[in-house]
Design a protein around this motif. Structure first.
Motif, PDB file in Angstrom:
ATOM      1  N   ILE A  90     -71.648  15.741  20.919  1.00  0.00           N
ATOM      2  CA  ILE A  90     -71.649  17.205  20.808  1.00  0.00           C
ATOM      3  C   ILE A  90     -73.080  17.729  20.725  1.00  0.00           C
ATOM      4  O   ILE A  90     -73.424  18.719  21.374  1.00  0.00           O
ATOM      5  N   LEU A 103     -74.673  17.578  24.149  1.00  0.00           N
ATOM      6  CA  LEU A 103     -74.139  18.631  25.013  1.00  0.00           C
ATOM      7  C   LEU A 103     -74.698  20.000  24.636  1.00  0.00           C
ATOM      8  O   LEU A 103     -74.971  20.827  25.512  1.00  0.00           O
ATOM      9  N   ILE A 104     -74.893  20.243  23.351  1.00  0.00           N
ATOM     10  CA  ILE A 104     -75.465  21.519  22.909  1.00  0.00           C
ATOM     11  C   ILE A 104     -76.928  21.615  23.326  1.00  0.00           C
ATOM     12  O   ILE A 104     -77.395  22.681  23.736  1.00  0.00           O
ATOM     13  N   ARG A 122     -60.651  17.064  18.827  1.00  0.00           N
ATOM     14  CA  ARG A 122     -61.471  16.192  17.980  1.00  0.00           C
ATOM     15  C   ARG A 122     -60.632  15.207  17.180  1.00  0.00           C
ATOM     16  O   ARG A 122     -60.949  14.027  17.092  1.00  0.00           O
ATOM     17  N   MET A 178     -64.101  19.812  20.947  1.00  0.00           N
ATOM     18  CA  MET A 178     -63.894  20.276  19.580  1.00  0.00           C
ATOM     19  C   MET A 178     -62.411  20.521  19.292  1.00  0.00           C
ATOM     20  O   MET A 178     -61.945  20.270  18.179  1.00  0.00           O
ATOM     21  N   ILE A 193     -67.638  21.196  25.610  1.00  0.00           N
ATOM     22  CA  ILE A 193     -67.828  21.259  24.154  1.00  0.00           C
ATOM     23  C   ILE A 193     -66.582  21.819  23.482  1.00  0.00           C
ATOM     24  O   ILE A 193     -66.101  21.273  22.480  1.00  0.00           O
ATOM     25  N   ASP A 242     -70.591  22.615  30.696  1.00  0.00           N
ATOM     26  CA  ASP A 242     -71.031  22.087  29.411  1.00  0.00           C
ATOM     27  C   ASP A 242     -70.339  22.809  28.261  1.00  0.00           C
ATOM     28  O   ASP A 242     -69.836  22.173  27.329  1.00  0.00           O
TER      29      ASP A 242
END
Length: 81
Positions: A10, A13-14, A75, A72, A68, A64
């Motif tokens: 994560i 990706l951020i 998860r 999430m 994400i 992207d």
């Protein structure tokens, strides 16, 4: 997948979002200074279609963000502690 690897994924990706955004800005600068007319998209220095590159970067940013969000949301199914 362990929780720390998920968090690392994560985070990567951020971090990629500003990198792709910088790529868009950098390509727009090239578009301004490497074309003869404002409507042209092909660089006379490199011969690359800069408008296509900008669109690809925008698609990468959207992909992207979607990735994400999907990670999430799922998860609990992915992470095994």
């Amino acid at each position: 997948m362990k929780g720390r690897y998920f968090k690392l994924l994560i985070i990567v990706l951020i971090i990629l979002i500003p990198v792709f955004y910088f790529g868009v800005i950098n390509t727009k600068v090239s578009l301004k200074y490497e074309t003869n007319n404002p409507g042209d998209c092909v660089s006379y220095v490199t011969g690359v279609n800069l408008c296509k590159d900008i669109e690809q970067m925008k698609i990468l940013i959207i992909t992207d963000i979607v990735l994400i969000v999907l990670l999430m949301l799922s998860r609990k199914k992915i992470v095994r502690d």
